[in-house]
Design an enzyme around this catalytic site. Structure first.
Site: not given
Ligand code: NAD
Length: 498
Positions: A277, A243
């Site tokens: 998002c 997502e």
């Molecule tokens: P992010 O990608 O920075 O982090 C998300 C999660 O991934 C965190 O828990 C982080 O610790 C983990 N993570 C980071 N690097 C990783 C790796 N290499 N391996 C495994 N896990 C890892 O995103 P964010 O800043 O926390 O969230 C914001 C983003 O999420 C925005 O782009 C937003 O649009 C998106 N979002 C999407 C939805 C959806 O349903 N499509 C919903 C909410 C947010």
């Protein structure tokens, strides 16, 4: 952000969760190592067997009790969310309300969607009873973001649990306290086994979860991290649900309720400081209503303010580094001929960004093409809805979209290359538990919510049971030439006629 602390006799690395409005430490959490993560997955294996054996009725009853705890203690949960994200209590409550609706839906519908069903066996194998049922994967690893730390991860957690899986959940490092609250509330109603476990840490801990031997990974976060996760999951062919982010458009037709469209734009773009998002980041407006729409957007924007006080409509940026991204997008838009009708570079503070409406921004600028994740919106005038659809679809993302049109809403919605479209209201699809939620392109793939969300966390298991010997035995070396001729005749009769 990290410090060393004694934990259960060993020295474990920890990190602090901060209040984005004050930088006060809200809590301190362990930085779980790959070894910790593997141990959690191993505990989850046994828990998964027990949880699956409870059946739909047993799991449904526990999920309903969990929903009850969340509902009764919603105010407390909202406080935890506010402390870690900075969002107003009303917004924190709204995401809890939506999550509760999803728990209720998943608990009530899991058997109907996933339970055993008969399929037609076809004429040649009509001596069979054919069934399909959806069995749980076993252990699902769920990695969440911080922007909606209740609603978003629970969109996966709830459906994975209802399908009979145990879950190891890593919330964002910005919202570990919300994750812990949710997991502890679940343990109150399921004390017997660690069916839902919490692990905390940064990207490395998430990476350890992906590589740790779970049966499926459900990730919500940025497209960039989604790509890394998919690459890591490929090592074991672990299936993934991604997502990702979005760059959602709103399309306003000539016959739209312009005032409602403006209201939807202002809320969709600025609520939660744009850290949504499926937040609205681009508007394409029919030339016949463009001036009126813009005037109303600006009028309504005057009523909206970001701040840390309780009267502000949205809070500070949860992740300070996002302010730089917003600054770059606004600067690029202005440098390339765009104009800020309200907000702009002056809107960017140390913690908060004020609402910004940009017009005449070139379609290839970063403010139009990249996810801004801030309280900004670009507004463009279009000749007609064909041009609006073409521009809306010209994006690497494809998560959500909104259409305002009195007569052509569904027709326009069906042409939009996004996972979901709301007509005449902003983001309504996200609150309807029976509708699937997810995107395409950089917004990811797979679906949470609804029947599709339940099936995402289960494998289809096909069973063909022979009820009596086949009248024409085909799968045996006793097959004769006569049988083959007979089959040939039957096939010609069934499928070969002109
Ligand atoms: P992010 O990608 O920075 O982090 C998300 C999660 O991934 C965190 O828990 C982080 O610790 C983990 N993570 C980071 N690097 C990783 C790796 N290499 N391996 C495994 N896990 C890892 O995103 P964010 O800043 O926390 O969230 C914001 C983003 O999420 C925005 O782009 C937003 O649009 C998106 N979002 C999407 C939805 C959806 O349903 N499509 C919903 C909410 C947010």
């Amino acid at each position: 952000m990290t410090s060393m602390a004694a934990e259960q006799g060993t020295v474990a690395e920890t990190f602090d969760s901060l209040n984005p409005a004050t930088d006060d430490v809200v809590g301190t959490y362990p930085m779980h190592t790959p070894e910790d993560v593997r141990a959690a997955i191993s505990r989850a294996r046994d828990a998964a067997v027990w949880w699956d054996a409870l059946g739909y009725a047993g799991r449904g009853e526990r999920l309903r009790r969990w929903k009850g705890v969340l509902t009764r203690r919603m105010d407390e949960l909202a406080e935890v969310v506010r402390a870690e994200t900075g969002k107003p209590l009303g917004d924190a409550q709204l995401e809890a309300v939506l999550a509760i609706e999803h728990i209720d839906w998943a608990a009530r519908n899991a058997r109907r969607v996933l339970g055993r069903k008969h399929r037609a066996p076809g004429l040649l194998l009509s001596n069979n009873d054919a069934t399909v049922e959806y069995q749980p994967y076993g252990v699902v690893g769920i990695i969440g973001p911080w922007n909606y730390p209740v609603y978003t991860p629970l969109g996966s957690v709830t459906y994975a649990l209802a399908a009979g899986n145990a879950v190891v959940f890593k919330p964002s490092e910005y919202t570990p306290g919300v994750g812990r609250w949710l997991v502890e509330a679940f343990a109150e109603v399921v004390p017997e086994h660690p069916v839902l476990q919490l692990i905390t840490g940064f990207g490395e801990t998430g990476d350890a979860l992906v590589r740790g031997g779970v049966d499926k990974i459900a990730f919500t976060g940025s497209a960039a991290t989604g790509k890394k996760i998919m690459a890591a999951a490929a090592e074991r062919l672990t299936p993934v649900l991604i997502e990702g982010g979005g760059k959602d458009p709103i399309l306003v037709d000539a016959d739209a309720d312009v005032d409602a469209a403006a209201d939807a734009t202002v809320w969709g773009a600025f609520a939660n400081a744009g850290q949504t998002c499926v937040g609205i980041e681009r508007a394409y407006v029919h030339e016949q209503v463009y001036d009126e729409y813009l005037a109303r957007v600006l009028e309504k924007t005057k009523q909206v303010r970001g701040g840390a006080d309780s009267r502000a409509q949205y809070g500070p940026m949860t992740m300070r580094s996002q302010i730089e991204v917003i600054r770059k997008h606004i600067a690029d838009a202005l440098a390339r001929g765009g104009r800020a009708l309200t907000g702009g570079m002056e809107a960017i503070g140390d913690r908060c960004v004020q609402p910004t409406v940009l017009v005449e921004v070139p379609e290839d600028s970063s403010a139009v093409r990249e996810e801004t994740f801030g309280p900004t919106v670009t507004v463009a005038k279009v000749r007609d809805m064909d041009e609006a659809v073409a521009k809306a679809n010209d994006s690497s993302y494809g998560l959500g979209s909104t259409v305002f049109s009195r007569s052509r809403g569904t027709e326009i919605a069906r042409k939009l290359r996004t996972g979901a479209t709301a007509i005449n209201a902003p983001l309504s699809f996200a609150g309807i538990a029976s509708l699937p939620f997810g995107g395409l392109g950089d917004s990811g793939f797979g679906r949470i919510h609804g029947p599709e969300g339940l099936r995402e966390f289960a494998r289809p298991k096909a069973i063909a049971r022979q009820r009596f010997p086949a009248p024409i035995p085909l799968t045996s070396f006793t097959r004769t030439e006569k049988t083959e001729q007979l089959v040939s005749k039957v096939m010609s009769y069934l499928h070969g006629r002109k």
